[in-house]
Design an enzyme around this catalytic site. Structure first.
Site, mmCIF file in Angstrom:
data_model
loop_
_atom_site.group_PDB
_atom_site.id
_atom_site.type_symbol
_atom_site.label_atom_id
_atom_site.label_comp_id
_atom_site.label_asym_id
_atom_site.label_seq_id
_atom_site.Cartn_x
_atom_site.Cartn_y
_atom_site.Cartn_z
ATOM 1 N N ARG A 119 0.820 -1.205 0.000
ATOM 2 C CA ARG A 119 0.000 0.000 0.000
ATOM 3 C C ARG A 119 0.860 1.265 0.000
ATOM 4 O O ARG A 119 0.561 2.248 -0.672
ATOM 5 C CB ARG A 119 -0.911 -0.010 1.232
ATOM 6 C CG ARG A 119 -2.035 0.983 1.172
ATOM 7 C CD ARG A 119 -2.962 0.863 2.364
ATOM 8 N NE ARG A 119 -3.552 -0.442 2.576
ATOM 9 C CZ ARG A 119 -4.533 -0.964 1.830
ATOM 10 N NH1 ARG A 119 -5.028 -0.289 0.820
ATOM 11 N NH2 ARG A 119 -5.020 -2.160 2.097
ATOM 12 N N MET A 145 -11.856 3.475 -4.641
ATOM 13 C CA MET A 145 -12.059 2.309 -3.785
ATOM 14 C C MET A 145 -10.743 1.732 -3.273
ATOM 15 O O MET A 145 -10.429 0.561 -3.490
ATOM 16 C CB MET A 145 -12.852 1.236 -4.552
ATOM 17 C CG MET A 145 -14.193 1.715 -5.064
ATOM 18 S SD MET A 145 -15.289 2.277 -3.758
ATOM 19 C CE MET A 145 -15.751 0.715 -3.055
ATOM 20 N N ARG A 146 -9.972 2.557 -2.604
ATOM 21 C CA ARG A 146 -8.738 2.084 -1.986
ATOM 22 C C ARG A 146 -8.669 2.582 -0.555
ATOM 23 O O ARG A 146 -9.026 3.731 -0.283
ATOM 24 C CB ARG A 146 -7.497 2.621 -2.724
ATOM 25 C CG ARG A 146 -7.382 2.168 -4.140
ATOM 26 C CD ARG A 146 -7.049 0.698 -4.265
ATOM 27 N NE ARG A 146 -5.773 0.350 -3.655
ATOM 28 C CZ ARG A 146 -5.388 -0.902 -3.409
ATOM 29 N NH1 ARG A 146 -6.194 -1.911 -3.699
ATOM 30 N NH2 ARG A 146 -4.218 -1.140 -2.870
ATOM 31 N N ILE A 147 -8.215 1.720 0.343
ATOM 32 C CA ILE A 147 -7.905 2.167 1.698
ATOM 33 C C ILE A 147 -6.617 2.973 1.599
ATOM 34 O O ILE A 147 -5.644 2.531 0.975
ATOM 35 C CB ILE A 147 -7.674 0.958 2.634
ATOM 36 C CG1 ILE A 147 -8.893 0.040 2.593
ATOM 37 C CG2 ILE A 147 -7.315 1.435 4.032
ATOM 38 C CD1 ILE A 147 -9.937 0.254 3.617
ATOM 39 N N HIS A 206 -19.411 9.824 0.769
ATOM 40 C CA HIS A 206 -19.763 8.486 1.241
ATOM 41 C C HIS A 206 -21.287 8.343 1.208
ATOM 42 O O HIS A 206 -22.001 9.247 1.633
ATOM 43 C CB HIS A 206 -19.237 8.281 2.662
ATOM 44 C CG HIS A 206 -19.515 6.905 3.177
ATOM 45 N ND1 HIS A 206 -18.826 5.789 2.736
ATOM 46 C CD2 HIS A 206 -20.437 6.449 4.064
ATOM 47 C CE1 HIS A 206 -19.306 4.719 3.343
ATOM 48 N NE2 HIS A 206 -20.284 5.090 4.151
ATOM 49 N N THR A 225 -9.748 11.641 7.226
ATOM 50 C CA THR A 225 -8.772 11.367 8.282
ATOM 51 C C THR A 225 -8.319 9.921 8.109
ATOM 52 O O THR A 225 -8.898 9.180 7.308
ATOM 53 C CB THR A 225 -9.399 11.547 9.686
ATOM 54 O OG1 THR A 225 -10.399 10.539 9.858
ATOM 55 C CG2 THR A 225 -10.013 12.924 9.856
ATOM 56 N N ASP A 247 -13.777 6.244 6.269
ATOM 57 C CA ASP A 247 -15.071 6.945 6.174
ATOM 58 C C ASP A 247 -15.360 7.764 7.425
ATOM 59 O O ASP A 247 -16.434 7.702 8.019
ATOM 60 C CB ASP A 247 -16.205 5.945 5.899
ATOM 61 C CG ASP A 247 -16.027 5.277 4.548
ATOM 62 O OD1 ASP A 247 -15.519 5.922 3.625
ATOM 63 O OD2 ASP A 247 -16.373 4.084 4.432
ATOM 64 N N THR A 286 -28.646 10.743 -6.480
ATOM 65 C CA THR A 286 -29.128 12.046 -6.956
ATOM 66 C C THR A 286 -28.670 13.158 -6.018
ATOM 67 O O THR A 286 -28.268 14.242 -6.464
ATOM 68 C CB THR A 286 -30.669 12.032 -7.033
ATOM 69 O OG1 THR A 286 -31.054 10.974 -7.885
ATOM 70 C CG2 THR A 286 -31.220 13.336 -7.561
#
Ligand code: GRF
Length: 216
Positions: free
Chosen positions: A65, A90-92, A109, A141, A145, A172
């Site tokens: 990572r 879509m990555r930590i 989110h 942070t 999420d 929407t």
């Protein structure tokens, strides 16, 4: 004019809402580039067709990572953005990545945080029987999420909803609040005070929006 770099992994509908708002003048930013960790992200073609620079940093080509995040950081910083906008990325992210962009990295989110961090938010909301669901734009942070909330929009959960119908109702609102949050940043109206965001001159917009009645 402030510039942004948008990070995506997939279809890029939030990216499109930002590109469109920047193009029609309602969002005073320059979209400097769209970056993706996935070469097949559909949003890349859309961005390129709009004349925006695109770049892929394929996470499968890195051993860990940290090295991926270092390459992504170098790619982002080559465009010197004022703000990095995660839009279905879509990555930590490693702590080092997050701290490098502290105060200039935001995410959207699909839930009313702090409820339902992580994946499958719409199904989980249905499983819990919540009556109100929604979406959140927040500063990032190191916690997943999590972070100071910029704006939220709420939608009702309606009898007969499934995850797809609920996701569409929330999406929407995502397309409405993300350009709004980025505009507030670009206008210098967001102040971080501890774990909270303060909005300067909030009289023309509330930072919590209730769909569908509230004005954007
Ligand atoms: C959105 O629901 C966003 O909230 C989440 O991932 C999804 C991305 O959708 N983080 P899109 O690629 O912007 O269409």
């Amino acid at each position: 004019m402030k510039s942004i770099v948008i990070l995506i992994s997939g279809r890029g509908s939030n990216m499109v809402s930002l590109i469109n708002a920047a193009a029609d003048g309602s969002l005073p930013v320059r979209v400097a580039a769209v970056l993706s960790n996935r070469p097949d992200a559909k949003g890349l073609q859309i961005a390129a067709a709009a004349g925006i620079a695109t770049q892929v940093v394929d996470h499968t080509l890195f051993n860990d990572r940290e090295s991926f995040d270092a390459a992504m950081t170098a790619a982002i910083d080559s465009f010197s953005p004022d703000l990095v906008v995660l839009a279905g990325f879509m990555r930590i992210l490693s702590d080092g990545f997050v701290m490098h962009y502290v105060g200039r990295l935001i995410n959207i989110h699909p839930s009313l945080l702090p409820s339902f961090p992580g994946l499958h938010t719409h199904q989980r909301a249905l499983d819990e029987g919540v009556r109100i669901h929604g979406c959140t734009v927040h500063f990032v942070t190191p916690a997943l999420d999590h972070g100071p909330i910029v704006v939220q929009a709420a939608v009702p959960v309606i009898d007969g909803d499934d995850a797809a119908t609920l996701a569409a109702r929330v999406l929407t609102q995502e397309h409405r609040i993300y350009p709004l949050a980025v505009r507030w940043f670009a206008e210098g109206r967001l102040r971080l005070n501890g774990g909270r965001v303060e909005l300067d001159a909030p009289q023309d917009h509330a930072s919590s929006l209730i769909s569908p009645q509230a004005a954007g």
